[in-house]
Design an enzyme around this catalytic site. Structure first.
Site, PDB file in Angstrom:
ATOM      1  N   LYS A   3     -26.503   0.827 -16.122  1.00  0.00           N
ATOM      2  CA  LYS A   3     -27.759   0.180 -15.730  1.00  0.00           C
ATOM      3  C   LYS A   3     -28.909   0.631 -16.632  1.00  0.00           C
ATOM      4  O   LYS A   3     -29.812  -0.142 -16.928  1.00  0.00           O
ATOM      5  CB  LYS A   3     -28.074   0.431 -14.255  1.00  0.00           C
ATOM      6  CG  LYS A   3     -27.109  -0.304 -13.316  1.00  0.00           C
ATOM      7  CD  LYS A   3     -27.586  -0.370 -11.867  1.00  0.00           C
ATOM      8  CE  LYS A   3     -26.608  -1.246 -11.050  1.00  0.00           C
ATOM      9  NZ  LYS A   3     -26.992  -1.392  -9.642  1.00  0.00           N
ATOM     10  N   LYS A  32     -17.388  -6.362 -13.787  1.00  0.00           N
ATOM     11  CA  LYS A  32     -17.296  -6.764 -12.391  1.00  0.00           C
ATOM     12  C   LYS A  32     -18.381  -7.787 -12.046  1.00  0.00           C
ATOM     13  O   LYS A  32     -19.438  -7.816 -12.664  1.00  0.00           O
ATOM     14  CB  LYS A  32     -17.400  -5.539 -11.479  1.00  0.00           C
ATOM     15  CG  LYS A  32     -18.805  -5.031 -11.243  1.00  0.00           C
ATOM     16  CD  LYS A  32     -18.832  -4.017 -10.114  1.00  0.00           C
ATOM     17  CE  LYS A  32     -20.267  -3.728  -9.704  1.00  0.00           C
ATOM     18  NZ  LYS A  32     -20.845  -4.758  -8.826  1.00  0.00           N
ATOM     19  N   LYS A  68     -24.561  -8.525  -8.503  1.00  0.00           N
ATOM     20  CA  LYS A  68     -25.807  -9.203  -8.168  1.00  0.00           C
ATOM     21  C   LYS A  68     -26.789  -9.119  -9.318  1.00  0.00           C
ATOM     22  O   LYS A  68     -27.602 -10.004  -9.523  1.00  0.00           O
ATOM     23  CB  LYS A  68     -26.442  -8.565  -6.935  1.00  0.00           C
ATOM     24  CG  LYS A  68     -25.692  -8.855  -5.664  1.00  0.00           C
ATOM     25  CD  LYS A  68     -26.475  -8.356  -4.454  1.00  0.00           C
ATOM     26  CE  LYS A  68     -25.789  -7.187  -3.804  1.00  0.00           C
ATOM     27  NZ  LYS A  68     -26.276  -5.900  -4.243  1.00  0.00           N
TER      28      LYS A  68
HETATM   29  P1  ATP Z   1     -25.997  -4.507  -8.155  1.00  0.00           P
HETATM   30  O1  ATP Z   1     -25.567  -5.235  -9.394  1.00  0.00           O
HETATM   31  O2  ATP Z   1     -27.438  -4.706  -7.801  1.00  0.00           O
HETATM   32  O3  ATP Z   1     -25.573  -3.048  -8.153  1.00  0.00           O
HETATM   33  P2  ATP Z   1     -23.636  -5.161  -6.682  1.00  0.00           P
HETATM   34  O4  ATP Z   1     -23.090  -6.529  -6.840  1.00  0.00           O
HETATM   35  O5  ATP Z   1     -22.970  -4.061  -7.441  1.00  0.00           O
HETATM   36  O6  ATP Z   1     -25.196  -5.228  -6.977  1.00  0.00           O
HETATM   37  P3  ATP Z   1     -24.000  -3.440  -4.375  1.00  0.00           P
HETATM   38  O7  ATP Z   1     -25.041  -3.742  -3.360  1.00  0.00           O
HETATM   39  O8  ATP Z   1     -24.288  -2.403  -5.392  1.00  0.00           O
HETATM   40  O9  ATP Z   1     -23.618  -4.832  -5.115  1.00  0.00           O
HETATM   41  O10 ATP Z   1     -22.640  -3.075  -3.633  1.00  0.00           O
HETATM   42  C1  ATP Z   1     -22.356  -3.443  -2.289  1.00  0.00           C
HETATM   43  C2  ATP Z   1     -20.878  -3.259  -2.010  1.00  0.00           C
HETATM   44  O11 ATP Z   1     -20.117  -4.264  -2.702  1.00  0.00           O
HETATM   45  C3  ATP Z   1     -20.299  -1.915  -2.478  1.00  0.00           C
HETATM   46  O12 ATP Z   1     -19.359  -1.469  -1.514  1.00  0.00           O
HETATM   47  C4  ATP Z   1     -19.582  -2.257  -3.758  1.00  0.00           C
HETATM   48  O13 ATP Z   1     -18.510  -1.374  -4.022  1.00  0.00           O
HETATM   49  C5  ATP Z   1     -19.086  -3.660  -3.469  1.00  0.00           C
HETATM   50  N1  ATP Z   1     -18.934  -4.457  -4.698  1.00  0.00           N
HETATM   51  C6  ATP Z   1     -19.910  -4.737  -5.579  1.00  0.00           C
HETATM   52  N2  ATP Z   1     -19.445  -5.513  -6.571  1.00  0.00           N
HETATM   53  C7  ATP Z   1     -18.124  -5.721  -6.308  1.00  0.00           C
HETATM   54  C8  ATP Z   1     -17.086  -6.465  -6.970  1.00  0.00           C
HETATM   55  N3  ATP Z   1     -17.331  -7.122  -8.091  1.00  0.00           N
HETATM   56  N4  ATP Z   1     -15.854  -6.463  -6.423  1.00  0.00           N
HETATM   57  C9  ATP Z   1     -15.609  -5.796  -5.267  1.00  0.00           C
HETATM   58  N5  ATP Z   1     -16.545  -5.080  -4.594  1.00  0.00           N
HETATM   59  C10 ATP Z   1     -17.792  -5.044  -5.099  1.00  0.00           C
HETATM   60 MG    MG Z   2     -23.782  -2.113  -7.395  1.00  0.00          MG
END
Ligand code: ATP
Ligand code: MG
Length: 329
Positions: A111, A193, A196
């Site tokens: 990040k 991955k 968001k």
């Molecule tokens: P950001 O990019 O802002 O970090 P994010 O998509 O990684 O957002 P988080 O809010 O950080 O989402 O994570 C929320 C939950 O979703 C956590 O348990 C994380 O492990 C899970 N998660 C996030 N991305 C994935 C993915 N691509 N596949 C499976 N689980 C995910």
């Molecule tokens: Mg995340």
């Protein structure tokens, strides 16, 4: 009963990766455990946020938990910043955590590269806040996606260090990472991955995307020119799309491979799009109902904050005492 705790950040919208890696498991596990699900808005502040959008995203994320099937009668749903113990414990843990433990964190490095000059101390300290989030509730299990493994290892290290220094008093939680869906990949790049925070909205399937949008994103998803679809590590995009199909259809991987053994993406993608659209339809409908019911979400979050504050307050009191802080008179 045993307790679980988990959360997601209100950075943008929950997507299918969040759902398959995390929220879906929270829903199925809430029957079995005393469950706490938190919208971690203080974590969202570790990257630049627009105030009005953060507020809206916090409500949206909480409403989506409910729309996905989190039952507020069974589970405690709350907003992280409504429970001040999280920030207070972060300070106490900061004083216990070596800088070099944080310097190893992959998510920080990834990040930070994207943010350049805008990297704040909060982003660096993110895993310590996460440790506070978790340890305050003394959960037995923390259900998360694969990307959180390193952070949870750090949480466990902080708990152990606290126990070494101040005497056994914090439960060292286990992580619960279900193999299936633990790492849903970007639609545009099979090696990163779904996130968001990916600048390209085409990279993810948001739970609240309109049907036409889901169809369009799947149509434009990166694929390859090989005929016949297979779960094959050498074909990450193909494997990812098949995995999404498999998890949403509930079929076995073998059945899915057999079904599409002779298909190309031209045939597969519209079928996948139909499946995703139908799967998400009831979630979106419940979301609209929740968002439209004035006062409903607020009531749940108010009640959630009260319940969470009670549990967190007791743990914090014990920690403060162990660390030698004078109780208030
Ligand atoms: P950001 O990019 O802002 O970090 P994010 O998509 O990684 O957002 P988080 O809010 O950080 O989402 O994570 C929320 C939950 O979703 C956590 O348990 C994380 O492990 C899970 N998660 C996030 N991305 C994935 C993915 N691509 N596949 C499976 N689980 C995910
Ligand atoms: Mg995340």
């Amino acid at each position: 009963p045993k307790r679980i705790l988990s959360g997601a950040q209100p950075t943008g919208q929950l997507h299918l990766g969040n759902y398959l890696g995390a929220v879906r498991n929270w829903v199925s596990e809430q029957r079995q455990y005393d469950s706490y699900f938190c919208v971690v808005d203080l974590h969202a502040l570790t990257v630049p946020q627009e105030a009005a959008e953060l507020r809206a995203a916090t409500r949206r994320t909480a409403a989506l938990y409910l729309a996905c099937g989190i039952d507020p009668e069974r589970s405690t749903v709350f907003v992280q910043s409504h429970v001040s113990a999280h920030t207070e414990l972060t300070w106490l843990f900061n004083c216990l955590t070596p800088i070099n433990w944080l310097e190893r964190m992959i998510q920080f490095k990834e990040k930070a590269i994207k943010l350049g000059e805008e990297v704040g101390i909060g982003l660096f300290d993110y895993p310590v806040l996460q440790a506070a989030d978790i340890l305050l509730y003394e959960p037995h299990l923390v259900p998360v996606g694969e990307d959180q493994r390193q952070h949870l290892e750090l949480t466990r290290d902080i708990a152990r260090r606290f126990n070494d220094r101040y005497g056994e008093s914090l439960r060292v939680p286990e992580m619960l990472i279900r193999k299936e869906g633990a790492r849903v990949m970007s639609l545009q790049d099979g090696s990163s991955k779904m996130s968001k925070s990916d600048p390209s909205d085409l990279s993810r399937l948001n739970l609240l995307d309109a049907p036409e949008k889901l169809r369009d994103k799947i149509k434009r998803a990166k694929s390859d020119a090989v005929m016949g679809l297979q779960f094959d590590p050498a074909r990450p995009e193909c494997t990812n799309l098949l995995t999404i199909y498999q998890l949403l259809s509930g079929e076995s991987p073998e059945a899915v491979e057999a079904r599409f053994a002779d298909a190309g993406f031209g045939r597969f993608k519209p079928i996948l799009a139909d499946l995703v659209i139908e799967y998400l339809r009831p979630i979106r409908e419940r979301y609209d109902a929740i968002a439209g019911e004035s006062g409903y979400l607020e009531g749940i979050l108010r009640e959630g904050a009260l319940r969470a504050s009670k549990v967190a307050g007791l743990t914090l009191e014990r920690i403060r005492d162990r660390m030698g802080l004078l109780p208030p008179f």
